[in-house]
Design an enzyme around this catalytic site. Structure first.
Site, PDB file in Angstrom:
ATOM      1  N   SER A 445      41.812  27.734  30.751  1.00 23.86           N
ATOM      2  CA  SER A 445      42.544  28.302  29.618  1.00 23.86           C
ATOM      3  C   SER A 445      43.988  27.830  29.630  1.00 23.86           C
ATOM      4  O   SER A 445      44.581  27.601  30.690  1.00 23.86           O
ATOM      5  CB  SER A 445      42.482  29.819  29.675  1.00 23.86           C
ATOM      6  OG  SER A 445      43.035  30.287  30.869  1.00 23.86           O
ATOM      7  N   ASP A 611      32.300  28.797  35.878  1.00 25.07           N
ATOM      8  CA  ASP A 611      33.199  29.682  36.627  1.00 25.07           C
ATOM      9  C   ASP A 611      32.434  30.801  37.315  1.00 25.07           C
ATOM     10  O   ASP A 611      31.646  31.504  36.682  1.00 25.07           O
ATOM     11  CB  ASP A 611      34.211  30.319  35.662  1.00 25.07           C
ATOM     12  CG  ASP A 611      35.237  29.318  35.160  1.00 25.07           C
ATOM     13  OD1 ASP A 611      35.597  28.415  35.921  1.00 25.07           O
ATOM     14  OD2 ASP A 611      35.683  29.462  34.004  1.00 25.07           O
ATOM     15  N   GLU A 617      33.384  38.713  45.160  1.00 22.58           N
ATOM     16  CA  GLU A 617      33.587  40.156  44.973  1.00 22.58           C
ATOM     17  C   GLU A 617      32.254  40.897  44.941  1.00 22.58           C
ATOM     18  O   GLU A 617      32.175  42.073  45.314  1.00 22.58           O
ATOM     19  CB  GLU A 617      34.383  40.349  43.682  1.00 22.58           C
ATOM     20  CG  GLU A 617      34.104  41.585  42.896  1.00 22.58           C
ATOM     21  CD  GLU A 617      34.472  41.393  41.416  1.00 22.58           C
ATOM     22  OE1 GLU A 617      35.462  40.714  41.110  1.00 22.58           O
ATOM     23  OE2 GLU A 617      33.743  41.920  40.573  1.00 22.58           O
ATOM     24  N   CYS A 655      38.111  33.011  42.137  1.00 25.56           N
ATOM     25  CA  CYS A 655      39.422  33.660  42.182  1.00 25.56           C
ATOM     26  C   CYS A 655      39.591  34.435  43.482  1.00 25.56           C
ATOM     27  O   CYS A 655      38.767  35.266  43.802  1.00 25.56           O
ATOM     28  CB  CYS A 655      39.560  34.670  41.066  1.00 25.56           C
ATOM     29  SG  CYS A 655      39.773  33.936  39.479  1.00 25.56           S
ATOM     30  N   GLU A 677      41.788  29.976  44.096  1.00 24.77           N
ATOM     31  CA  GLU A 677      43.178  30.400  44.183  1.00 24.77           C
ATOM     32  C   GLU A 677      43.618  30.350  45.632  1.00 24.77           C
ATOM     33  O   GLU A 677      42.968  30.892  46.513  1.00 24.77           O
ATOM     34  CB  GLU A 677      43.301  31.816  43.635  1.00 24.77           C
ATOM     35  CG  GLU A 677      42.804  31.861  42.209  1.00 24.77           C
ATOM     36  CD  GLU A 677      43.083  33.169  41.520  1.00 24.77           C
ATOM     37  OE1 GLU A 677      42.937  33.205  40.295  1.00 24.77           O
ATOM     38  OE2 GLU A 677      43.435  34.132  42.195  1.00 24.77           O
ATOM     39  N   HIS A 706      49.684  33.962  38.820  1.00 25.50           N
ATOM     40  CA  HIS A 706      49.925  35.400  38.674  1.00 25.50           C
ATOM     41  C   HIS A 706      51.382  35.753  38.871  1.00 25.50           C
ATOM     42  O   HIS A 706      51.746  36.923  38.868  1.00 25.50           O
ATOM     43  CB  HIS A 706      49.047  36.192  39.645  1.00 25.50           C
ATOM     44  CG  HIS A 706      47.594  36.105  39.288  1.00 25.50           C
ATOM     45  ND1 HIS A 706      46.749  35.191  39.872  1.00 25.50           N
ATOM     46  CD2 HIS A 706      46.851  36.781  38.383  1.00 25.50           C
ATOM     47  CE1 HIS A 706      45.539  35.324  39.340  1.00 25.50           C
ATOM     48  NE2 HIS A 706      45.584  36.272  38.441  1.00 25.50           N
ATOM     49  N   CYS A 738      44.402  29.187  38.775  1.00 25.61           N
ATOM     50  CA  CYS A 738      43.497  29.874  37.866  1.00 25.61           C
ATOM     51  C   CYS A 738      43.859  29.472  36.441  1.00 25.61           C
ATOM     52  O   CYS A 738      44.708  28.595  36.241  1.00 25.61           O
ATOM     53  CB  CYS A 738      43.649  31.386  38.073  1.00 25.61           C
ATOM     54  SG  CYS A 738      42.329  32.353  37.322  1.00 25.61           S
TER      55      CYS A 738
END
Ligand code: GLN
Ligand code: ZN
Length: 785
Positions: A445, A611, A617, A655, A677, A706, A738
């Site tokens: 993006s 992605d 996670e 990420c 990241e 970030h 990212c």
């Protein structure tokens, strides 16, 4: 019977806190205005809980940015670089420390004229909430700073509401910390116990009757030594004469071996999660229950949005009643992880809507359960009947099952594979793409400009037609492609202007998803996401991205990377149906995304990024469950990518992955390039690649997206040299951490220019020297291996 809630979302009505925070950071409002906004959010939440009849209302669950950062402040573990000028300065009621110092820890900033890097961010257990990582080193000192927790207790008391202050417990605080140069954070437990005693003493003096200490670290595998240390710590904490009653709460899973430790702990209450950890019931029965304690029984799910099965919950509460001293009906974890309320959702399909409960609806469920558990089923007869109807309508709904999808799932290979091994793919791709060493790319993006947002809003509201909106998007793609060419990138992206969110965009085009309009959930700081609701079988009625990828490719001779969101991330970042195992849902998603990849390839796209930032996670918190998870997760990914021909380069992006845990999965996923990241952690993640089975290329992030700070070429170069040293120049890609969606254009352009400059200078330096052992000669033409 009492009811309890762990915590509520912190953004307030219409995300008031988000706007206040961002206004403060941009200098549009002052500290007093920010404090007022924060206070209004807290007061509204307390009144809401009180009004809903919740008995155990929390305080200090609110945070201006993050509750782990608040704990850093509360125990005085502020790292040295943030300390200059700390002594004697005024503190913010909402942060417990001066506001700008607090935000410097969260986002980076200036302390005493020096630019300081923020704390690292990482996922909070297996959620999509990010917390800041405390740094514990030999220089770390502790000191109780009770301001925030005490002030919130008083603030609620001012409304006539008696609250239970909540603190992150010492074990979990240290488990979630990072060790600075060889320190062992857990070795500081005893010391920290003293600080907690002090905090509890202050809270007792301020009138707290109960305090909740959260120890979700107990739902992960803990060694016998750790459990002994945990017990010793709590024995010490509870030895204070003047202390409130204590409940130790766990969530996100079952407590395993820790159950008997909790049983014998000299605390007054224990919180257990029966939604993510149904095993807790059996564990309780086997260890003799908690006869002298209060149990906060987490039966209303804080992680998902389905209406509670009230009859099943009442049956469970019935079994628990005899096992414990006092039974409290509770949320399973904080409602921070679900949207605030269904009342705002006017556009959801009414059938789907009737199956859902957001935070406010969950409060009502808690109240019904308490009444039913106390007065028996007849006391809540009408609620039970209505609930039965809702559950039955969901089970029988034609919206949920699609026979075509079912057949495709049946026919899907159990072990999908790409048609050539990694080395062969690499050679073919290098020959096809002809990239320089250390190729530069971005993660997908580009900044979403105000104009872009305005055109989307106009299109959504019907003020602009499809053609007008598409023209605006194409203009944006033109601009992004030109910019990348000017900056000198090697593999381009189209910039994703058509996506407001990488999961929501796809969910809107696939079947089986509903999109709440106002269902915001905090991701980190002021950032929120709106997870889709995945309620039914998933299929792809038409292309999702092909027109955008092909349009962008038509504007340049350089390769443009197609950009897809992977099946595991689609699953993890949605509220997922609970009527079939997640593996079955992931298979459906893998097939749908695979169809899209096939279409992209057929349209001439030769690099595709799938992605999977949520893969890590989603890893189960208990090691014993990880292999099974990785097996179905990597299969779903391969269902999406098996169609890629050997010469089609498959990238994936992750990420803040604790990469060590997923490096082996990367080999199983058969990816050609992985980006992740790494900038904030100075590329320490790279070490995980040493000796790993994964043979593909590696793109560690060299620009922390970030943080508003722009890295200099020298900063980036230093990171690149580090990376060259660990993985070698031959496998290295150069990219930001990212996507750039949330950044502004000016800072982005500056940072990207510096990245390209750094890559060029490292390339030149490498070309001037002989390749190191095991390195490919970087000056050799690409395509050669
Ligand atoms: N391609 C996505 C983007 O750049 C990836 C975002 C993510 O990993 N969260 O926005
Ligand atoms: Zn990312």
């Amino acid at each position: 019977m009492r009811t309890a809630v762990h915590g509520m979302g912190r953004m307030g009505e219409r995300r008031a806190l988000k706007w206040a925070l961002e206004g403060y950071w941009a200098g549009r409002i002052d500290a007093a205005q920010l404090e007022a906004a924060a206070s209004a959010v807290r007061r509204r939440t307390w009144k809401l809980l009180d009004g809903a009849g919740i008995d155990v209302v929390p305080s200090n669950d609110f945070s201006l940015y993050d509750h782990v950062l608040d704990t850093v402040v509360a125990v005085g573990a502020v790292p040295a670089r943030f300390r200059p000028g700390l002594a004697g300065e005024g503190v913010s009621a909402s942060a417990g420390i001066a506001l700008d110092r607090y935000f410097a820890m969260a986002r980076g900033g200036e302390i005493a004229g020096q630019t300081v890097a923020p704390l690292e961010l990482t996922k909070w257990f297996d959620t999509n909430y990010h917390h800041l990582v405390p740094e514990i080193g030999s220089g770390t000192t502790f000191a109780a700073r009770p301001t925030k927790v005490v002030d919130e207790l008083a603030e609620a008391a001012g409304l006539g509401i008696d609250t239970t202050p909540v603190l992150l417990g010492p074990l979990t605080f240290l488990v979630r910390s990072t060790a600075v140069v060889g320190a062992d954070p857990l070795a500081r437990l005893d010391e920290l116990a003293g600080v907690y005693m002090e905090l509890l003493g202050e809270l007792a003096a301020a009138g707290a009757n109960w305090v909740r200490l959260d120890e979700p670290a107990l739902v992960q595998d803990r060694s016998a030594d750790e459990l002994v240390a945990f017990r010793r710590t709590y024995e010490r904490i509870t030895s204070a004469l003047d202390r409130p009653r204590l409940v130790v709460s766990t969530y996100f899973g079952h407590v395993g071996d820790a159950m008997s430790v909790l049983r014998d702990l000299p605390v007054d209450g224990v919180g257990l999660d029966f939604c993510a950890g149904p095993e807790n019931l059996d564990l309780l029965e086997r260890t003799g229950g908690l006869p002298d304690k209060t149990l906060h029984a987490g039966v209303v799910d804080g992680r998902n949005v389905w209406v509670n099965d009230l009859a099943a919950s009442l049956a469970l509460l019935d079994r628990l009643r005899d096992l414990v001293g006092e039974l409290v009906v509770s949320s399973s974890c904080s409602f921070l992880h679900v949207p605030d309320r269904l009342a705002d959702e006017a556009s959801l399909d009414p059938a789907v809507r009737s199956w859902l409960a957001f935070a406010e609806e969950k409060l009502a469920e808690l109240a019904v359960l308490a009444r039913g558990a106390e007065g028996g089923p007849t006391a809540v007869e009408d609620d039970l009947a209505a609930n039965r109807d809702v559950l039955a309508s969901r089970r029988r709904s034609a919206l949920v099952a699609d026979p075509v999808v079912r057949r495709a799932v049946e026919a899907a290979p159990s072990d999908p594979r790409r048609s050539a091994p990694a080395a062969e793919r690499r050679a073919l791709q290098r020959a096809r793409l002809g990239l320089p060493p250390l190729p530069t790319t971005t993660i997908g993006s580009f900044p979403q400009t105000a104009e872009l947002r305005a055109s989307r809003a106009a299109w959504r509201s019907g003020r602009a037609g499809d053609d007008e909106y598409a023209a605006a998007l194409r203009a944006e793609v033109d601009r992004v492609v030109d910019l990348q060419e000017t900056l000198g990138f090697d593999v381009l992206v189209h910039g994703e202007p058509e996506r407001d969110d990488m999961v929501r965009y796809f969910a809107g085009l696939l079947t089986g998803f509903a999109l709440p309009e106002e269902g915001w959930v905090q991701s980190f700081g002021s950032r929120c996401v709106r997870p889709p609701v995945l309620y039914g079988d998933v299929s792809r009625p038409g292309p999702l991205t092909v027109p955008w990828a092909t349009y962008a490719q038509s504007r340049t001779d350089l390769p443009v990377k197609g950009m897809l969101t992977g099946p595991v991330t689609m699953l993890r970042w949605s509220f997922v149906r609970d009527d079939q195992p997640p593996s079955a849902t992931a298979t459906q998603l893998g097939l749908a995304i695979g169809d899209e990849l096939a279409d992209l390839q057929a349209a001439g796209v030769c690099v595709v990024q799938v992605d999977e930032p949520a893969l890590r996670e989603g890893m189960p918190l208990r090691r014993a469950e990880r292999d099974a998870y990785l097996a179905w997760a990597t299969r779903a990914f391969r269902l999406a990518t098996r169609v890629a021909e050997p010469a089609t380069q498959v990238h994936t992006h992750m990420c803040y992955a604790e990469l060590a845990d997923v490096v082996d999965a990367l080999a199983a996923m058969e990816v050609d390039v992985v980006s992740f990241e790494a900038a904030r952690s100075h590329l320490t993640l790279l070490d995980a690649f040493e000796g790993a089975a994964y043979e593909g290329d590696v793109g560690p992030g060299v620009y922390d997206v970030h943080s508003p700070l722009v890295p200099s070429p020298a900063d980036v170069e230093a990171l690149l040299w580090r990376a060259v040293g660990v993985v070698g120049a031959d496998r290295l890609w150069v990219n930001p951490d990212c996507g750039l969606k949330t950044r502004g254009y000016d800072e982005t352009v500056a940072a990207l220019a510096n990245i390209v400059a750094a890559a060029r200078s490292v390339r030149a330096a490498l070309a001037d020297r002989r390749p190191g052992p095991g390195e490919r000669d970087p000056s050799a033409p690409s395509g050669e291996t």
